[in-house]
Design an enzyme around this catalytic site. Structure first.
Site, short mmCIF file in Angstrom:
data_model
loop_
_atom_site.label_atom_id
_atom_site.label_comp_id
_atom_site.label_asym_id
_atom_site.label_seq_id
_atom_site.Cartn_x
_atom_site.Cartn_y
_atom_site.Cartn_z
N CYS A 149 5.64 -37.07 51.35
CA CYS A 149 5.37 -38.71 51.13
C CYS A 149 4.13 -38.84 51.67
CB CYS A 149 6.66 -39.50 52.38
SG CYS A 149 6.12 -41.14 52.36
N CYS A 152 3.56 -42.04 54.19
CA CYS A 152 4.24 -41.89 55.41
C CYS A 152 3.18 -40.90 56.35
CB CYS A 152 5.55 -40.98 55.58
SG CYS A 152 6.87 -41.58 54.44
N ASP A 153 2.80 -39.79 55.62
CA ASP A 153 2.04 -38.83 56.49
C ASP A 153 0.58 -38.41 55.98
OD1 ASP A 153 4.30 -38.16 57.56
OD2 ASP A 153 4.93 -36.85 55.97
#
Ligand code: NDP
Length: 335
Positions: A149, A152-153
């Site tokens: 992701c 997200c990261d």
């Protein structure tokens, strides 16, 4: 062994952000919902580290901690959470029946759950390459340099070189997103053309920070617990020639699979298995069955959008029960 029987007005299958938000709403509407944990209680966020894009947490919050908060909030209003493995469902008439076992390996059905309404929030699972080094920590580097992701990261890779794998729209979108942070993005694809839409491909081709490596597969992700990812062992998919490629992050973007196999042949799905919902509602093609979160959304796939659709599904379920004379109309302030 005789089965335990449970009867509920609202049963919610899956305990990620969508399912637990549905539970918060349904329990505040005094519908005493039952949430059934899936194989990954708390959903995909429990395998993420910091969550920095969920509104309300200005300093960020760890994924597992956030899901504990969701859970506690749902339980505070009377949600019951049950950990059983649902083996099969019968949606042919109401109450719907869900057959639960102690675990995936158990032979016997231990619990029969009868539900007047069912909210499906079984989520989706990222597809992984299945190569050594990709396993979640502590066994591998998953969550320590390996991610599925970028949204997200990606932020954690500021100024670092990263690799992204895939050739679809997700890989294009995530490669573009990663250029905001990474010093360099190398997009590795197993063939010599992308399946992504032309416009997304053009954006990638025109971005100087993205280098494309065609006909390239990953055989192993290298690194240590202390340093995280240090490189990947790659191979040419035509010649099979191997080489080492240094990098500090690996993003796998080879698609997601909705966890909807239980409903095949019963609920309408698109060709990739995402549940279809009606118009702006969370209604499926079976009256009294609602779907929310990543099990029905292949497009946004964010915790906050999943939570939003969970809220919508609970409101739809409550209205359905009221229309059928099975619940007292809620007042706006009760939500
Ligand atoms: P896709 O299934 O479209 O693409 C997956 C990619 O991963 C393919 O290029 C495939 O290669 C590759 N792949 C699959 N398995 C492996 C493997 N084991 N090893 C190496 N490579 C592998 O998935 P997406 O997540 O990209 O997209 C899903 C859907 O969501 C699509 O319909 C897409 O259009 C849509 N979407 C739309 C967006 C937008 O419009 N903004 C953004 C994101 C997604 P190969 O091509 O060789 O099969």
């Amino acid at each position: 062994m005789s089965e335990k029987e449970i009867n509920r007005k609202v049963v919610i299958l899956g305990s990620g952000p969508a399912g637990l938000t549905a539970a918060i709403y349904a329990s505040r509407a005094q519908l005493e919902p039952l949430v059934i944990d899936g194989p990954q209680p708390g959903g995909q966020l429990t395998i993420t580290t910091d969550v920095e894009n969920y509104p309300g947490f200005s300093k960020g919050i760890m994924g597992p901690e956030m899901m504990n908060e969701f859970r506690a909030q749902a339980e505070r209003f009377g949600t019951e959470i049950l950990n059983v493995w649902i083996d099969k469902v019968d949606l042919s008439e109401r109450p719907f029946k869900l057959y639960g076992k102690e675990s995936a390996e158990s032979e016997e059905i231990s619990t029969i759950i009868k539900a007047e309404t069912l909210i499906i929030s079984t989520g989706a699972s990222a597809k992984w390459l299945g190569v050594p080094g990709e396993e979640p920590v502590p066994e591998g580097l998953g969550g320590n340099g390996v991610s599925a992701c970028a949204t997200c990261d990606g932020f954690f890779f500021r100024g670092k070189p990263v690799v992204i794998v895939g050739g679809g729209d997700t890989a294009m979108e995530e490669a573009m997103f990663l250029t905001r942070f990474a010093s360099k993005v190398t997009l590795m694809h197993r063939r010599d053309s992308f399946r992504a839409s032309k416009i997304m491909q053009e954006r990638v081709f025109n971005n100087e920070k993205i280098e494309i490596m065609w006909n390239t597969g990953i055989r192993e992700i290298l690194g240590t617990k202390e340093e995280g990812v240090t490189g990947v062992k790659i191979f040419n998919t035509q010649s099979n020639e191997e080489s080492l490629f240094p990098t500090q992050g690996v993003f796998v973007a080879i698609g997601h699979k909705p966890n909807t196999d239980l409903f095949k042949g019963v609920l309408e799905m698109d060709e990739t298995g995402y549940l279809k919902t009606e118009g702006r509602t969370m209604k499926t093609n079976v009256e009294g069955v609602f779907a929310c979160g990543d099990a029905q959304d292949s497009y946004y796939r964010q915790a906050v959008t999943a939570a939003g659709t969970g809220c919508m599904a609970a409101i739809d379920a409550e209205r359905f029960l009221v229309e059928h004379g099975e619940a007292v109309k809620n007042t706006e302030t009760n939500w």
